[in-house]
Design a protein around this motif. Sequence first.
Motif, PDB file in Angstrom:
ATOM      1  N   LYS A 131      37.108  52.307  44.492  1.00 55.80           N
ATOM      2  CA  LYS A 131      37.791  49.647  44.641  1.00 55.80           C
ATOM      3  C   LYS A 131      37.211  49.929  45.900  1.00 55.80           C
ATOM      4  CE  LYS A 131      42.413  52.720  43.678  1.00 55.80           C
ATOM      5  NZ  LYS A 131      43.454  52.972  43.511  1.00 55.80           N
ATOM      6  N   ARG A 134      33.770  48.197  44.422  1.00 55.52           N
ATOM      7  CA  ARG A 134      33.646  47.439  43.172  1.00 55.52           C
ATOM      8  C   ARG A 134      34.757  46.292  43.629  1.00 55.52           C
ATOM      9  NH1 ARG A 134      31.544  47.849  38.563  1.00 55.52           N
ATOM     10  NH2 ARG A 134      31.751  49.964  37.967  1.00 55.52           N
ATOM     11  N   HIS A 135      36.043  45.882  44.544  1.00 54.82           N
ATOM     12  CA  HIS A 135      36.282  44.761  44.682  1.00 54.82           C
ATOM     13  C   HIS A 135      35.295  43.521  45.478  1.00 54.82           C
ATOM     14  CE1 HIS A 135      39.711  41.777  46.237  1.00 54.82           C
ATOM     15  NE2 HIS A 135      39.134  41.402  47.060  1.00 54.82           N
ATOM     16  N   HIS A 138      32.681  41.939  42.773  1.00 54.66           N
ATOM     17  CA  HIS A 138      33.753  41.549  42.298  1.00 54.66           C
ATOM     18  C   HIS A 138      33.544  40.072  43.090  1.00 54.66           C
ATOM     19  CE1 HIS A 138      36.077  39.613  38.635  1.00 54.66           C
ATOM     20  NE2 HIS A 138      37.217  39.528  39.738  1.00 54.66           N
ATOM     21  N   GLN A 139      34.202  39.814  44.324  1.00 50.71           N
ATOM     22  CA  GLN A 139      33.867  38.943  45.047  1.00 50.71           C
ATOM     23  C   GLN A 139      32.487  38.288  45.249  1.00 50.71           C
ATOM     24  OE1 GLN A 139      35.132  39.940  48.481  1.00 50.71           O
ATOM     25  NE2 GLN A 139      37.283  39.046  48.701  1.00 50.71           N
ATOM     26  N   GLU A 141      29.923  38.527  42.734  1.00 49.35           N
ATOM     27  CA  GLU A 141      29.882  37.860  41.482  1.00 49.35           C
ATOM     28  C   GLU A 141      30.700  36.535  41.407  1.00 49.35           C
ATOM     29  OE1 GLU A 141      28.848  41.926  38.503  1.00 49.35           O
ATOM     30  OE2 GLU A 141      30.625  41.262  39.160  1.00 49.35           O
ATOM     31  N   MET A 142      31.991  36.309  41.929  1.00 47.45           N
ATOM     32  CA  MET A 142      32.493  35.316  41.056  1.00 47.45           C
ATOM     33  C   MET A 142      31.698  33.392  41.867  1.00 47.45           C
ATOM     34  SD  MET A 142      35.564  35.488  39.783  1.00 47.45           S
ATOM     35  CE  MET A 142      36.896  34.865  40.446  1.00 47.45           C
TER      36      MET A 142
END
Length: 343
Positions: A131, A134-135, A138-139, A141-142
């Motif tokens: 997790k 992944r988090h 994601h950050q 990519e943002m």
Amino acid sequence: MNNPSEKTQIDPDFLKTLSVLYVEDDEEIRELLSRFLHRRVGTLHTATNGQEGAQAFLEHHPDVVVTDIKMPVMDGLEMAAVIKSSSHEVPIIVITAYSERDYFIRAIEIGVDQYVTKPVNTDTLLQAIYKSARHRLHQLEMEKAEKLVVDALEQTIGVLSRAIELRDPYTDGHQKRVALLATAIAEEMGMPADTVTGIRLGSLVHDVGKIRVPSEILSCPRKLTGNEMNFIRTHPDAGYEIVDGASFPWPVARMVFEHHERMDGSGYPKGLKGDEICMEARIIAVADVVEAMNSFRPYRPALGIEAAMAEIRRGRGTIYDPDVVDGCLRALEKADFKFWDRD
Ligand SMILES: [Fe+2]
Ligand SMILES: [Fe+2]
């Protein structure tokens, strides 16, 4: 700080892309968990105390850090603080016993991301690693997507900026040079990076309203008449109308509208005073004056940087914001006055 009690479907291939640093002083536990992790993650680095862990972190830059708390030499939270001070974003998971709850407040302050309680359930630990990683992904990519949008916006504004200046060959490159100086002033003043980006973009289009001024007036080789001058003075209004329709994340329309306002109310178009003028526009105003005085105009030669500096010193605190003037003088001195060579 989260406890990974909610289960997520783990993608084993994603785990295989991760490098994990695992720090534990107890040899038996370390060997046991290392064996478990080794088979599931891409690369596993281990360390036996916080100090070793901090060194291993600097050496290997792992994607996730898993650490025990109580350890000799340097404990897990001290190590977490060291790691977070150099790389704020890396996820850190602490392994803690119920008796170590006193550490929780410290762990939260340091920015520890998750905790797993002892005795360690390997499934729970794997969930926490998955997790967290992944988090973080994601950050990242943002952040990348956001940067792409800002880059595209900047390029579009650059095109617009050039288009405006093509109509006025005598002030070719003016907005770009104002943007360079305004950015340097904002940085000197310690403004946040995002505000500096807004100032750079606002500066690049601050004279967009000149598109409504006939080019004969813009490139007139003599001093302008009163009427012609009044025409030129409509450009902040015209610019505001053009830019106001776009929803920028920065006050670009205000920068365009207020860049000829002066702190004592002697500017135009509204005669705004002091705080009524946004800080971004106060910065562009000073950069604009310095650039204009330092550049050749069809009706006069370039007045030079010394004259421009004397002008902003003279108007410091009356027509120009004193902090902006100080920032500008520092920026010019640092760049050894060679601002425009960077074109
Ligand atoms: Fe202007
Ligand atoms: Fe200008």
